[in-house]
Design a protein around this motif. Structure first.
Motif, PDB file in Angstrom:
ATOM      1  N   GLY A 192       0.563  -0.761   0.066  1.00  0.00           N
ATOM      2  CA  GLY A 192       0.156  -0.202  -0.024  1.00  0.00           C
ATOM      3  C   GLY A 192       1.009   1.317   0.155  1.00  0.00           C
ATOM      4  N   THR A 193       1.588   0.928   1.019  1.00  0.00           N
ATOM      5  CA  THR A 193       2.517   2.680   1.191  1.00  0.00           C
ATOM      6  C   THR A 193       3.758   2.538  -0.225  1.00  0.00           C
ATOM      7  N   LYS A 194       3.740   2.050  -0.708  1.00  0.00           N
ATOM      8  CA  LYS A 194       4.826   2.012  -1.727  1.00  0.00           C
ATOM      9  C   LYS A 194       4.212   2.368  -2.850  1.00  0.00           C
ATOM     10  N   GLU A 195       3.130   1.280  -3.000  1.00  0.00           N
ATOM     11  CA  GLU A 195       1.608   2.383  -4.319  1.00  0.00           C
ATOM     12  C   GLU A 195       1.763   3.705  -4.123  1.00  0.00           C
ATOM     13  N   LEU A 196       1.795   4.460  -3.481  1.00  0.00           N
ATOM     14  CA  LEU A 196       0.902   5.904  -2.732  1.00  0.00           C
ATOM     15  C   LEU A 196       2.235   6.472  -2.718  1.00  0.00           C
ATOM     16  N   ALA A 197       3.623   5.775  -2.556  1.00  0.00           N
ATOM     17  CA  ALA A 197       4.255   6.423  -2.987  1.00  0.00           C
ATOM     18  C   ALA A 197       4.473   7.218  -4.477  1.00  0.00           C
ATOM     19  N   LYS A 198       4.417   6.238  -5.621  1.00  0.00           N
ATOM     20  CA  LYS A 198       4.401   6.799  -7.019  1.00  0.00           C
ATOM     21  C   LYS A 198       3.163   7.397  -7.121  1.00  0.00           C
ATOM     22  N   ILE A 199       2.491   7.903  -6.402  1.00  0.00           N
ATOM     23  CA  ILE A 199       1.482   9.653  -6.883  1.00  0.00           C
ATOM     24  C   ILE A 199       2.378  10.434  -6.921  1.00  0.00           C
ATOM     25  N   SER A 200       1.307  11.147  -8.175  1.00  0.00           N
ATOM     26  CA  SER A 200       2.020  12.489  -8.911  1.00  0.00           C
ATOM     27  C   SER A 200       1.852  13.615  -7.742  1.00  0.00           C
ATOM     28  N   ILE A 201       2.500  15.071  -7.913  1.00  0.00           N
ATOM     29  CA  ILE A 201       1.885  16.201  -7.720  1.00  0.00           C
ATOM     30  C   ILE A 201       0.503  17.035  -8.942  1.00  0.00           C
ATOM     31  N   GLY A 202      -0.363  16.594  -7.988  1.00  0.00           N
ATOM     32  CA  GLY A 202      -1.687  17.084  -9.386  1.00  0.00           C
ATOM     33  C   GLY A 202      -3.307  16.106  -9.105  1.00  0.00           C
ATOM     34  N   GLU A 203      -2.183  14.754  -8.963  1.00  0.00           N
ATOM     35  CA  GLU A 203      -3.124  13.832  -8.461  1.00  0.00           C
ATOM     36  C   GLU A 203      -4.191  14.016  -7.456  1.00  0.00           C
ATOM     37  N   GLU A 204      -5.628  13.237  -7.560  1.00  0.00           N
ATOM     38  CA  GLU A 204      -6.111  13.299  -6.247  1.00  0.00           C
ATOM     39  C   GLU A 204      -5.948  12.268  -5.218  1.00  0.00           C
ATOM     40  N   VAL A 205      -6.298  12.348  -4.224  1.00  0.00           N
ATOM     41  CA  VAL A 205      -6.560  10.749  -3.392  1.00  0.00           C
ATOM     42  C   VAL A 205      -7.109  11.316  -2.134  1.00  0.00           C
ATOM     43  N   ASN A 206      -8.014  10.421  -1.879  1.00  0.00           N
ATOM     44  CA  ASN A 206      -9.084   9.989  -0.888  1.00  0.00           C
ATOM     45  C   ASN A 206      -9.223  10.116   0.242  1.00  0.00           C
ATOM     46  N   LEU A 207      -8.905  11.219   1.647  1.00  0.00           N
ATOM     47  CA  LEU A 207      -8.932  10.777   3.257  1.00  0.00           C
ATOM     48  C   LEU A 207     -10.481  10.695   3.834  1.00  0.00           C
ATOM     49  N   VAL A 208     -10.026   9.425   4.894  1.00  0.00           N
ATOM     50  CA  VAL A 208     -11.502  10.170   5.971  1.00  0.00           C
ATOM     51  C   VAL A 208     -10.497  10.496   6.967  1.00  0.00           C
ATOM     52  N   TYR A 209     -11.065  11.633   7.491  1.00  0.00           N
ATOM     53  CA  TYR A 209     -10.234  11.980   7.985  1.00  0.00           C
ATOM     54  C   TYR A 209     -11.210  13.425   8.701  1.00  0.00           C
ATOM     55  N   PRO A 210     -10.935  14.215  10.054  1.00  0.00           N
ATOM     56  CA  PRO A 210      -9.626  13.905  10.995  1.00  0.00           C
ATOM     57  C   PRO A 210      -9.936  12.722  12.132  1.00  0.00           C
ATOM     58  N   LEU A 211      -9.684  11.850  12.325  1.00  0.00           N
ATOM     59  CA  LEU A 211     -10.014  10.384  13.167  1.00  0.00           C
ATOM     60  C   LEU A 211      -8.531   9.864  14.426  1.00  0.00           C
TER      61      LEU A 211
END
Lengths: 301, 251
Positions: free
Chosen positions: B77-96
């Motif tokens: 998971g954290t390896k795939e997340l590291a491939k994300i680029s600036i400008g891309e979207e990422v979904n968060l559930v927050y604040p927890l």
């Protein structure tokens, strides 16, 4: 949304989308994300005769397209539910169904009797398929005679809609379904989790405290579909299908396989709004295919 | 109130071989976030990684409407997340989670490895209250270290490395600042480290709070997977933690 309105036995649902026990808390946990009353039903956490601490940690590990849990029915007991939690959720304008669990027939009866008294709980889901408890649970759900015995006993004292949740960890789930149908169940839900296991090769240790535990998530959808399909050919009572549903298409597949309604489980952890998205997606599917009711495609396979 | 929203990656920086920092810009005003709270990050909706990843909040900038996360690549998971680029979207559930209670005049914040992440926001909150915290950070070696500039702006920073390549050699519990007296200790890091710190603090009658990293699924108290054994029974790390009073934890 008349197209999605259904009736199972004597019980009406505004749509066939329910949230699976143990994946949606008591509904309260999801109120920040959407109006949970828009679901067809909320099936709350498994409730036992007495408070249970559940299994020790670690209780969860992720596997390819799935997760294995060994929670083991941690809950505050039926009395706490009746005196406290019930009053926080009884106003929901949708069906709130309690998952009833136990280790002995007496415990199932005790819980069912107390839930029977609650005006705003129109149904129970009798859990004879939890793989994570040492006594009872899945033991009742893997033998047709024992399954019939516990359902018969609960049927005698429980007057409202009785759903029985079945385990896939059997040679023939249709046989078990026939047994509980004969014993008076109003409907069956399937599948509970698939017994699985995960190992840390480097540490040479199991990843869960109970070693074996329940696999859920997209990985088990083909098993769930198969179980619903086989059972739909064997019983007359309605089937509520679950196992690995992540979107409306998955839900439609279960209806095509013979389910009258569906439950969403693990995906609630991934997308807290999934319940509502599936309701909307099913409606969109019906519109797109020019169908007037969700059951027009029920069991067509 | 919990939220589930898309954020835009506004900055991405590798801090060392296995740590990276993501700055995420919210599309609506951020709610009030406490130090020690966390987010559940969806790795990628097309990924084979199913569950979200719980990541502690490293910093919050209400002016730019940004959150920072420091993430260590440990699994798929954290390896795939590291491939994300600036400008891309990422979904968060927050604040927890409950977060740290910012209290005390003389406080010691102890972080180990990626567990240092939430302590920056905590140190900043102390600083805003006029308390300059002592921050003790432990790393295996210099290679595992990250720049401590931001910590140095708001706190007194001490470092321990196991090989002695930076700061004092040895475990954080062997660092000279650890033996100085403090009102309260806050810690986040590997379990053996937090356990040793907690036991030591309790022995010396120092209040101590530990932020735990138990394996988690939902993050909102529904699945009961992440429980910690405590003097009051099993408690959800996601809703009743991740910050626990050390005296309540049964390690």
């Amino acid at each position: 949304m008349e197209k999605l309105k259904i009736q199972l036995g004597n019980l009406e649902f505004q749509n066939p989308v329910m949230t699976a026990s143990g994946t949606f808390g008591f509904g309260l946990e999801y109120e920040d994300f959407f109006d949970v009353q828009k679901l067809g039903a909320i099936i709350v956490k498994g409730t036992t005769g007495e408070k249970r601490e559940g299994n020790p940690a670690p209780r969860m590990c992720e596997t390819p397209m799935g997760m294995i849990n060994a929670v083991g029915l941690q809950n505050k007991g039926v009395d706490y539910f009746c005196q406290h939690t019930y009053h926080e959720i009884k106003h929901y304008k949708t069906n709130v169904i309690v998952n009833v669990s136990g280790s002995t027939i007496e415990e199932y009866i005790k819980v069912a009797e107390k839930i029977n008294e609650l005006e705003h709980i129109p149904a129970i889901e009798l859990n004879i398929s939890c793989p994570n408890v040492k006594k009872g649970g899945m033991g009742f759900g893997t033998d047709p005679k024992m399954a019939a015995e516990v359902v018969e006993a609960v049927r005698k004292i429980y007057k409202k809609h009785l759903i029985v949740k079945l385990s896939p960890n059997v040679t023939s789930i249709a046989e078990i379904a026939k047994a509980v149908e004969g014993a008076g169940a109003d409907s069956v839900s399937m599948i509970n989790t698939v017994l699985g296991m995960a190992i840390d090769a480097e540490k040479r240790k199991p990843l869960l405290s109970t070693i074996t535990a329940g696999l859920s998530g997209p990985a088990i959808k083909p098993i769930g579909l198969r179980c619903v399909y086989q059972t739909s050919k064997a019983v007359k009572i309605p089937i509520i299908g679950l196992g690995g549903i992540t979107n409306a298409t998955d839900a439609i597949e279960y209806i095509l396989a013979g389910a009258s309604a569906i439950q969403i489980g693990t995906q609630n952890f991934v997308n807290p709004r999934i319940g509502l998205e599936v309701v909307e997606g099913m409606k969109e599917y019906l519109d797109r295919h020019n169908l007037s009711h969700i059951w027009d495609i029920k069991g067509v396979i | 109130m919990k939220h589930c929203d898309n954020f835009i990656v506004s900055e991405k920086k590798f801090l060392n071989q296995s740590f990276y920092k993501l700055k995420l810009k919210a599309t609506k005003p951020l709610p009030e976030i406490k130090a020690g709270q966390f987010v559940e990050v969806q790795v990628n909706s097309d990924s084979k990684v199913l569950l979200r990843r719980p990541i502690s909040i490293n910093d919050v900038d209400y002016q730019t409407n940004e959150l920072s996360l420091i993430i260590q690549t440990v699994g798929q998971g954290t390896k795939e997340l590291a491939k994300i680029s600036i400008g891309e979207e990422v979904n968060l559930v927050y604040p927890l989670g409950n977060g740290f209670e910012v209290k005390g005049e003389s406080v010691l914040l102890i972080g180990g490895g990626v567990g240092i992440a939430p302590l920056l926001y905590l140190a900043k909150q102390f600083n805003a209250k006029g308390v300059k915290a002592d921050v003790l950070l432990g790393f295996r070696s210099q290679e595992q270290m990250i720049s401590l500039d931001e910590f140095e702006k708001c706190a007194n920073v001490y470092v321990s490395t196991q090989d002695g390549s930076v700061g004092e050699k040895g475990l954080v519990t062997e660092n000279s600042i650890f033996s100085k007296s403090h009102d309260i200790i806050y810690t986040c890091g590997p379990t053996p480290m937090m356990k040793a710190i907690s036991e030591n603090a309790l022995k010396n009658n120092i209040e101590c709070y530990a932020s735990l990293e138990n394996k988690m699924a939902c993050g909102i108290g529904a699945c009961l997977c992440c429980v910690q054994n405590t003097t009051e029974g099993h408690k959800c790390t996601c809703t009743e933690g991740p910050v626990f009073n050390a005296k309540d934890i049964i390690w």
